[in-house]
Design a protein around this motif. Structure first.
Motif, PDB file in Angstrom:
ATOM      1  N   PHE A 172      -6.436   2.084   2.348  1.00 35.46           N
ATOM      2  CA  PHE A 172      -6.184   2.040   0.904  1.00 35.46           C
ATOM      3  C   PHE A 172      -7.477   1.686   0.170  1.00 35.46           C
ATOM      4  CE2 PHE A 172      -4.752   0.475  -3.142  1.00 35.46           C
ATOM      5  CZ  PHE A 172      -3.543   1.101  -3.401  1.00 35.46           C
TER       6      PHE A 172
ATOM      7  N   TYR B   7      -9.769   3.934  -2.827  1.00 32.28           N
ATOM      8  CA  TYR B   7      -9.820   3.543  -4.241  1.00 32.28           C
ATOM      9  C   TYR B   7     -10.996   2.617  -4.545  1.00 32.28           C
ATOM     10  CZ  TYR B   7      -5.176   5.564  -4.209  1.00 32.28           C
ATOM     11  OH  TYR B   7      -4.131   6.441  -4.075  1.00 32.28           O
TER      12      TYR B   7
ATOM     13  N   SER C 165      -3.953  -0.570   7.365  1.00 33.92           N
ATOM     14  CA  SER C 165      -3.403   0.048   6.162  1.00 33.92           C
ATOM     15  C   SER C 165      -4.193  -0.375   4.931  1.00 33.92           C
ATOM     16  CB  SER C 165      -1.933  -0.343   6.001  1.00 33.92           C
ATOM     17  OG  SER C 165      -1.390   0.200   4.818  1.00 33.92           O
TER      18      SER C 165
ATOM     19  N   THR D  95       0.814  -1.224   0.000  1.00 34.81           N
ATOM     20  CA  THR D  95       0.000   0.000   0.000  1.00 34.81           C
ATOM     21  C   THR D  95       0.846   1.273   0.000  1.00 34.81           C
ATOM     22  OG1 THR D  95      -0.130  -0.137   2.423  1.00 34.81           O
ATOM     23  CG2 THR D  95      -1.949  -1.101   1.164  1.00 34.81           C
TER      24      THR D  95
ATOM     25  N   ARG E 209      -0.265   3.340  -4.687  1.00 35.29           N
ATOM     26  CA  ARG E 209      -1.312   4.363  -4.795  1.00 35.29           C
ATOM     27  C   ARG E 209      -1.346   4.968  -6.194  1.00 35.29           C
ATOM     28  NH1 ARG E 209       0.954   5.599   0.291  1.00 35.29           N
ATOM     29  NH2 ARG E 209       2.004   7.454  -0.519  1.00 35.29           N
TER      30      ARG E 209
ATOM     31  N   SER F 146      -2.132  -5.886   2.700  1.00 31.59           N
ATOM     32  CA  SER F 146      -1.060  -5.204   3.408  1.00 31.59           C
ATOM     33  C   SER F 146      -0.643  -6.069   4.585  1.00 31.59           C
ATOM     34  CB  SER F 146      -1.539  -3.839   3.901  1.00 31.59           C
ATOM     35  OG  SER F 146      -0.537  -3.189   4.675  1.00 31.59           O
TER      36      SER F 146
END
Length: 327
Positions: free
Chosen positions: A45, A49, A41, A12, A17, A36
């Motif tokens: 992420f 997205y 985390s 991540t 990204r 991850s």
């Protein structure tokens, strides 16, 4: 393979990204999961997205590669972890796009390609330069001879890496060094435009640490087919132009941001400058073209990409193996 290619991202960090942002721009490709080392985390992420639908967050890489809805895994971990992480995905039956360099040396890359072949799976190094439409346009124009015969190529890529002891770029255990991180680009650029090098030599500024040595800056001289010479540089300690030039017997080509070109101009000895335009628009930052190529290959049932074939990845890794052994 379904019409929509379903992606999982392993790690991540920053490049993950950037990749996810470009993935959202590609039709018939969708991010469905992220993994991850920590669930928190992965959840952050996934929330950032989830534009085309929910993205599942996995608190381990093993859980990500076991996700039945993932067709292909993008490996975005530091260099030294690529071998284990790509192998994890392949052994779980997933196709793989792995950040460059594919591994730290050619021998490990050979093992990964052999594993992918045994499993009938697709494996490609994420070398965006080789997938970039502007590079394709330049190669085609050079091949016609209309830009003259190349006689010398120069390419340089560098920036100042802050002296941060936690930076993976300065940690030899994670594959530190200007050659692996940046030098791979001018070597690949020269390979794409000139062919495989006949010989390469290098000088480097080597940093000694308690965990191992790495090159902070490196300069490379090479001889290529048809007697073409090349000079290449990579640095973590200086600000470079990030450009490339190709001197031909009829003019000069300048490639801005050569590893993902923003502009290519040919200036003939006698005549007006000519801008070399890609045949298709550049999507996003450039990662999108890797994604498009993976999708095209998977739909065609290919296990190797013609744009980034194993033979090319291995050739560049062998070059870097030999250069590192001499500096």
């Amino acid at each position: 393979m379904s019409t929509t290619i379903r992606w999982g991202i392993l790690a991540t960090g920053k490049i993950a990204r950037q990749f996810a942002a470009d993935l959202a721009l590609v039709p018939d490709a969708r991010l469905v999961a992220v993994g991850s080392r920590s669930l928190e985390s992965a959840e952050r992420f996934a929330a950032a997205y989830d534009g085309e639908g929910p993205v599942r967050a996995h608190g381990s890489y093993a859980d990500l590669v076991d996700d039945p809805d993932v067709d292909v895994v993008y490996v975005a971990t530091p260099h030294a972890l690529h071998l284990d992480d790509a192998r994890l995905a392949l052994e779980a039956g997933k196709h793989v796009l792995c950040e460059k360099p594919l591994t730290l040396d050619a021998r490990d890359a050979e093992r990964l390609f052999a594993l992918a072949s045994e499993r009938g799976l697709f494996l490609m190094e994420a070398m965006w330069t080789a997938c970039h439409p502007a590079i394709h346009a330049l190669r085609e124009r050079l091949a016609t001879g209309e830009l003259g015969r190349p006689r010398h190529l120069h390419a340089e890529l560098g920036f100042v890496v802050p002296d941060d002891p936690t930076s993976r770029m300065l940690d030899s255990r994670l594959g530190a060094g200007a050659l692996l991180d940046m030098g791979i680009y001018p070597l690949t650029f020269a390979h794409l435009l000139l062919g495989e090098a006949h010989s390469l030599t290098a000088e480097a500024d080597v940093v000694r640490t308690e965990h191992g040595d790495y090159d902070a800056s490196i300069v490379i001289a090479g001889r290529y087919p048809a007697g073409v010479l090349a000079t290449m540089a990579a640095s973590m300690t200086s600000v470079s132009s990030r450009s490339a030039t190709i001197a031909t017997d009829t003019g000069r080509i300048v490639v801005a941001d050569f590893h993902h070109p923003t502009r290519i101009v040919f200036t003939p000895l006698d005549g007006a400058a000519i801008e070399i335009e890609p045949a298709t628009p550049v999507i996003g930052r450039g990662y999108s073209h890797e994604i498009v190529e993976v999708g095209r290959c998977l739909r065609a049932g290919l296990t190797e990409s013609p744009l980034v074939p194993p033979v090319q990845t291995l050739a560049i890794l062998r070059q870097m193996d030999a250069l590192r052994a001499t500096v």
